[in-house]
Structures are given as C-alpha cells and as structure tokens.
Design an enzyme around this catalytic site. Sequence first.
Site, PDB file in Angstrom:
ATOM      1  N   GLU A  64       0.835  -1.198   0.000  1.00 32.65           N
ATOM      2  CA  GLU A  64       0.000   0.000   0.000  1.00 32.65           C
ATOM      3  C   GLU A  64       0.871   1.249   0.000  1.00 32.65           C
ATOM      4  O   GLU A  64       0.604   2.209  -0.752  1.00 32.65           O
ATOM      5  CB  GLU A  64      -0.923   0.004   1.217  1.00 32.65           C
ATOM      6  CG  GLU A  64      -1.802   1.249   1.291  1.00 32.65           C
ATOM      7  CD  GLU A  64      -2.452   1.445   2.642  1.00 32.65           C
ATOM      8  OE1 GLU A  64      -3.617   1.867   2.677  1.00 32.65           O
ATOM      9  OE2 GLU A  64      -1.783   1.200   3.680  1.00 32.65           O
ATOM     10  N   TRP A  86      -8.576  -1.379   0.061  1.00 34.02           N
ATOM     11  CA  TRP A  86      -9.245  -0.169  -0.413  1.00 34.02           C
ATOM     12  C   TRP A  86     -10.511  -0.471  -1.226  1.00 34.02           C
ATOM     13  O   TRP A  86     -11.135   0.446  -1.760  1.00 34.02           O
ATOM     14  CB  TRP A  86      -8.285   0.669  -1.255  1.00 34.02           C
ATOM     15  CG  TRP A  86      -7.372   1.524  -0.440  1.00 34.02           C
ATOM     16  CD1 TRP A  86      -6.102   1.247  -0.037  1.00 34.02           C
ATOM     17  CD2 TRP A  86      -7.685   2.814   0.093  1.00 34.02           C
ATOM     18  NE1 TRP A  86      -5.592   2.271   0.711  1.00 34.02           N
ATOM     19  CE2 TRP A  86      -6.538   3.254   0.809  1.00 34.02           C
ATOM     20  CE3 TRP A  86      -8.801   3.639   0.047  1.00 34.02           C
ATOM     21  CZ2 TRP A  86      -6.498   4.485   1.455  1.00 34.02           C
ATOM     22  CZ3 TRP A  86      -8.764   4.864   0.688  1.00 34.02           C
ATOM     23  CH2 TRP A  86      -7.618   5.276   1.388  1.00 34.02           C
ATOM     24  N   TYR A 128      -4.204  10.487  -0.921  1.00 38.22           N
ATOM     25  CA  TYR A 128      -2.823  10.315  -0.489  1.00 38.22           C
ATOM     26  C   TYR A 128      -1.750  10.544  -1.548  1.00 38.22           C
ATOM     27  O   TYR A 128      -1.196  11.627  -1.649  1.00 38.22           O
ATOM     28  CB  TYR A 128      -2.668   8.929   0.143  1.00 38.22           C
ATOM     29  CG  TYR A 128      -3.446   8.782   1.417  1.00 38.22           C
ATOM     30  CD1 TYR A 128      -3.055   9.432   2.583  1.00 38.22           C
ATOM     31  CD2 TYR A 128      -4.594   7.986   1.462  1.00 38.22           C
ATOM     32  CE1 TYR A 128      -3.788   9.298   3.755  1.00 38.22           C
ATOM     33  CE2 TYR A 128      -5.338   7.853   2.643  1.00 38.22           C
ATOM     34  CZ  TYR A 128      -4.930   8.513   3.778  1.00 38.22           C
ATOM     35  OH  TYR A 128      -5.649   8.397   4.929  1.00 38.22           O
ATOM     36  N   CYS A 190      -6.658  10.291   6.563  1.00 40.63           N
ATOM     37  CA  CYS A 190      -6.614  10.141   8.022  1.00 40.63           C
ATOM     38  C   CYS A 190      -5.195  10.410   8.510  1.00 40.63           C
ATOM     39  O   CYS A 190      -4.991  11.223   9.400  1.00 40.63           O
ATOM     40  CB  CYS A 190      -7.066   8.743   8.426  1.00 40.63           C
ATOM     41  SG  CYS A 190      -8.793   8.390   8.008  1.00 40.63           S
ATOM     42  N   ARG A 210      -5.537  12.820  11.933  1.00 39.57           N
ATOM     43  CA  ARG A 210      -6.737  13.512  12.409  1.00 39.57           C
ATOM     44  C   ARG A 210      -7.737  12.513  12.980  1.00 39.57           C
ATOM     45  O   ARG A 210      -8.521  12.808  13.877  1.00 39.57           O
ATOM     46  CB  ARG A 210      -7.398  14.281  11.266  1.00 39.57           C
ATOM     47  CG  ARG A 210      -7.913  13.370  10.163  1.00 39.57           C
ATOM     48  CD  ARG A 210      -8.821  14.038   9.162  1.00 39.57           C
ATOM     49  NE  ARG A 210      -9.291  13.070   8.184  1.00 39.57           N
ATOM     50  CZ  ARG A 210     -10.407  12.351   8.304  1.00 39.57           C
ATOM     51  NH1 ARG A 210     -11.173  12.495   9.370  1.00 39.57           N
ATOM     52  NH2 ARG A 210     -10.759  11.485   7.376  1.00 39.57           N
ATOM     53  N   SER A 211      -7.730  11.291  12.409  1.00 41.58           N
ATOM     54  CA  SER A 211      -8.668  10.246  12.797  1.00 41.58           C
ATOM     55  C   SER A 211      -7.925   8.924  12.779  1.00 41.58           C
ATOM     56  O   SER A 211      -7.251   8.608  11.799  1.00 41.58           O
ATOM     57  CB  SER A 211      -9.841  10.217  11.810  1.00 41.58           C
ATOM     58  OG  SER A 211     -10.670   9.094  12.027  1.00 41.58           O
ATOM     59  N   ASP A 213      -8.451   4.771  13.619  1.00 41.98           N
ATOM     60  CA  ASP A 213      -9.114   3.537  14.025  1.00 41.98           C
ATOM     61  C   ASP A 213      -8.041   2.697  14.717  1.00 41.98           C
ATOM     62  O   ASP A 213      -7.255   2.020  14.068  1.00 41.98           O
ATOM     63  CB  ASP A 213      -9.671   2.841  12.776  1.00 41.98           C
ATOM     64  CG  ASP A 213     -10.251   1.471  13.068  1.00 41.98           C
ATOM     65  OD1 ASP A 213     -10.171   1.005  14.215  1.00 41.98           O
ATOM     66  OD2 ASP A 213     -10.776   0.852  12.121  1.00 41.98           O
ATOM     67  N   ASN A 221      -0.622   2.059   9.925  1.00 35.62           N
ATOM     68  CA  ASN A 221      -0.132   3.434   9.943  1.00 35.62           C
ATOM     69  C   ASN A 221       1.240   3.538  10.585  1.00 35.62           C
ATOM     70  O   ASN A 221       2.136   4.206  10.060  1.00 35.62           O
ATOM     71  CB  ASN A 221      -1.110   4.347  10.690  1.00 35.62           C
ATOM     72  CG  ASN A 221      -2.492   4.392  10.079  1.00 35.62           C
ATOM     73  OD1 ASN A 221      -3.488   4.437  10.799  1.00 35.62           O
ATOM     74  ND2 ASN A 221      -2.588   4.370   8.761  1.00 35.62           N
TER      75      ASN A 221
END
Length: 308
Positions: A64, A86, A128, A190, A210-211, A213, A221
Amino acid sequence: MAQHYEQQYLDLMRRIWTEGDERSDRTGVGTRAVFGADMRFSLADNAVPLLTTKRVFWKTAAREFLWFLSGGTNIRPLLEQKVRIWTDWPLDRYRRETGEAIAQDEFEARIVADPAFAERWGDLGPVYGKQWTDWPVYEEAGEGLFRRRARGHDQVAELVHSLQTNPGSRRHIIEGWNVAELGAMALPPCHKTYQFYVADGKLSGLLYQRSCDLGLGFAFNIFSLALFTRMLAQQTGLAPGEIVWNGGDVHLYLNHADLVEEQLSRTPAGAPRLHIARTPGSIYDYAIEDFSVTDYAPQEHIRAPVAV
C-alpha cells in the site's frame, strides 16, 4: 526491565474502551474515543514497531505504501497484488449508483480484468499519493484566469532534497489535507501530516492523524511511518532515529468488542527487525522484494469488520 514498546498501544486501547466518550460517527456504527494521544518508538538497530499481540500483514502495508509513492489513486494495481484494503469504498459507490448487489469477489475480478471498468469504478479520487507527488499547482492564463499545470508539486521529491541540502529546516513536511479536493476523495486522508527532523546524524519522523481507528488502521499506519522514515534515512545518508505518532480523534468502533477484549488479554513479546536489502537510486525505486522482517512471531490474527 524496560516496558515492551507495544504496551503503550495496549494502554491507550484500554483507556479508550473503558473511559472513552461514546459517540456517533460518519459510518453509523458508533465509537468510543479520546481526543489527543501520542506514542514514541525507537528505530535503532532496525527495530520496527509491529504489533505482536496480533498478526500484522506488513507486506500488505508495504505494498500500500509503495502504491502511495507511485501517486496512484486506482485500486487496480493493489488488487493485482491481492491487496484488498481499499475495495470497500469504490464497491460501496458502485452498489449505490448502479443498484447492483455485486459480490466483492466479482467486483474485484472485474476491476482486474477490465481496464475500462477499473477506470470508471476503481478510482478513489485524489487521495494520499496524488497529493504527495502531484499537489495541484495553478498558473496565470491571462484575463484573470488560472489554469492547472499538467504536473503539480512533488512533495516527496522536495522532502528528500530538503533533507539532503538543509537538514536543520523546520519545513520537512508532507501534507495530504488539500481542502479544495477533499470532496473528490473517496476518503479524506486520516494520516494527513508527516514531519521529519534531523539531529546528530539521525532522522526521526512524526505522523499526525486527524482520525485513527486504533483497532484496525493503526497497525498499518505505524508500520508505514517506520518504513517511510527508514527509506528516507537511507536515501539521505542518515541513521534512523525514532518515530512519533500523534492522534486527534483516536477511537475504537463499538462493533470491535471481541477484537479489543481478545487483544487486551494478550501479552506483547518479541523485537521484530525491518531490513532493507539495497539502496535504490531514488525514493521511488523501491520494490516489495527490498523489504524483509525478522524475529517477528506474533500471536494469532484477530478479524474485525471495517466501517465504511
């Protein structure tokens, strides 16, 4: 004895699940959340902060990330590599706009087999990688009009150049939050802002989300941040330092109770290492075969639904 690097993640997960604000959200699923959180991880001695209390499919995350660097916005190259993370967003759009209750496997097969179908239904908008490598630039076209240049600003190439030529700069930043184009994105970024810092010959990286999960997305991430920092360090002749993660709205979905409870019952262990086999001529020339991870013996994967 030093605390295992993953314990800070588990502590945050426990705090959110037991003390977090219960909130409605865009997906309709609902979350428990806290506002503002941070973690730090060392990259010394090839360390990589892969979660060990569940299996993280790091090759999927690496594929990714390489797709981001390619500037790609269509899921077809990902699906050709069996990366399905995705698909949910274009599949949801296809079902809504056509009324066809197509199965995910069939939709993905059509994306891979039919370039025209992929072009129509597989694109995610300027997400992105598009912002990272081709941020829109406009120029005067006369009579008060402006036109968009064929090629925009390459933030990644500029970052490599600035790290090489001006390491003390406070402007080593890559930004994905292009306000003017958020509405055209399948999902606004995100992991939106990356900043890098050089001291004592070491490169450290910081990511602001910002967000987040925390149950599903974070594992990818943080690995991607470590990978990006390592790649940049290699390209600029620096040693890896540490990575810093900042989260804004950090949440767990209410339908992830089984994931949370199972993961919190486990004890982290081990010290995985990330190895990069070669130094390509450019940040854009890495391939999945260049990366390997050793000493990674995670506990069993924990499945949980993705909120779209």
